[in-house]
Design a protein around this motif. Sequence first.
Motif, PDB file in Angstrom:
ATOM      1  N   TYR A  26      26.794  51.307  35.632  1.00 42.96           N
ATOM      2  CA  TYR A  26      27.866  50.577  36.552  1.00 42.96           C
ATOM      3  C   TYR A  26      26.947  48.995  37.466  1.00 42.96           C
ATOM      4  CZ  TYR A  26      31.551  49.685  40.126  1.00 42.96           C
ATOM      5  OH  TYR A  26      32.372  49.129  40.811  1.00 42.96           O
ATOM      6  N   SER A  30      28.283  45.411  37.924  1.00 40.37           N
ATOM      7  CA  SER A  30      28.941  45.152  39.233  1.00 40.37           C
ATOM      8  C   SER A  30      28.105  43.961  39.928  1.00 40.37           C
ATOM      9  CB  SER A  30      29.093  46.232  40.196  1.00 40.37           C
ATOM     10  OG  SER A  30      30.074  46.959  39.426  1.00 40.37           O
ATOM     11  N   GLU A  91      34.385  39.902  34.488  1.00 39.64           N
ATOM     12  CA  GLU A  91      35.161  39.676  35.808  1.00 39.64           C
ATOM     13  C   GLU A  91      35.726  37.975  35.739  1.00 39.64           C
ATOM     14  OE1 GLU A  91      36.643  42.023  37.564  1.00 39.64           O
ATOM     15  OE2 GLU A  91      35.339  43.304  36.502  1.00 39.64           O
ATOM     16  N   SER A 121      45.634  45.850  33.281  1.00 36.51           N
ATOM     17  CA  SER A 121      44.135  46.018  33.422  1.00 36.51           C
ATOM     18  C   SER A 121      43.774  47.264  33.690  1.00 36.51           C
ATOM     19  CB  SER A 121      43.599  44.866  34.471  1.00 36.51           C
ATOM     20  OG  SER A 121      42.211  44.784  34.532  1.00 36.51           O
ATOM     21  N   ARG A 122      44.271  47.899  35.014  1.00 34.16           N
ATOM     22  CA  ARG A 122      43.889  49.199  35.431  1.00 34.16           C
ATOM     23  C   ARG A 122      44.315  50.326  34.527  1.00 34.16           C
ATOM     24  NH1 ARG A 122      41.348  46.152  37.561  1.00 34.16           N
ATOM     25  NH2 ARG A 122      41.152  45.569  39.671  1.00 34.16           N
ATOM     26  N   SER A 125      41.894  50.812  31.881  1.00 36.67           N
ATOM     27  CA  SER A 125      40.618  51.710  32.529  1.00 36.67           C
ATOM     28  C   SER A 125      40.771  53.145  32.627  1.00 36.67           C
ATOM     29  CB  SER A 125      40.485  51.129  34.042  1.00 36.67           C
ATOM     30  OG  SER A 125      39.670  49.876  34.110  1.00 36.67           O
ATOM     31  N   ASN A 128      40.645  54.467  29.138  1.00 35.87           N
ATOM     32  CA  ASN A 128      39.316  54.577  28.738  1.00 35.87           C
ATOM     33  C   ASN A 128      38.689  56.013  29.024  1.00 35.87           C
ATOM     34  OD1 ASN A 128      36.785  53.766  27.795  1.00 35.87           O
ATOM     35  ND2 ASN A 128      36.089  53.763  30.012  1.00 35.87           N
ATOM     36  N   ASP A 129      39.050  56.187  30.469  1.00 36.34           N
ATOM     37  CA  ASP A 129      38.575  57.214  31.132  1.00 36.34           C
ATOM     38  C   ASP A 129      39.234  58.734  30.614  1.00 36.34           C
ATOM     39  OD1 ASP A 129      37.247  55.883  32.882  1.00 36.34           O
ATOM     40  OD2 ASP A 129      38.759  56.124  34.448  1.00 36.34           O
TER      41      ASP A 129
END
Length: 163
Positions: A26, A30, A91, A121-122, A125, A128-129
Amino acid sequence: LHDQLVSYFKGTPYEGNFEFYFNLLYTVYSVPNCVLPIVGGVLSDQFGIRAMLVVFSVFICVGQFLCVVGALQDSMTVILLGRVVFGFGGESLSVCTNAIVSKWFAGKELALALGINLSFSRLGSVANDLLSPWAVAAVDVPFAFLLGFALTVVSVLAAVALA
């Protein structure tokens, strides 16, 4: 996915410091992205949003490919390199998509359009999780990374179609 990766890297040089390496997955994405979206915005203004959309999508695709290679080689180092390359596009790609949405919806329902863009977008995520652990359980860790790579290829093709 954490537990599956712990099992996958058992018996490798990364086992003793796995939590450190896992957290780096991560961090290496980030930390650079505290500044890279600014650079991505400048590049998008200078070279064009659509052109940079392709460039940033390619960074993401190449980064995910490196993650696949790292998983196949049991190399957390190569996976981390992949995450760095992935981050070069991640990003900044969001900056491009927001700019495109802003142009398409200028003066009409812009906030709604940006909200929908962010929600999708979320949703990716969350998918994916949920799907990555399934992919690992169904096949193995490299397969999960490979599915991600396939999606990034689709993303590059979509960016090229927009350009």
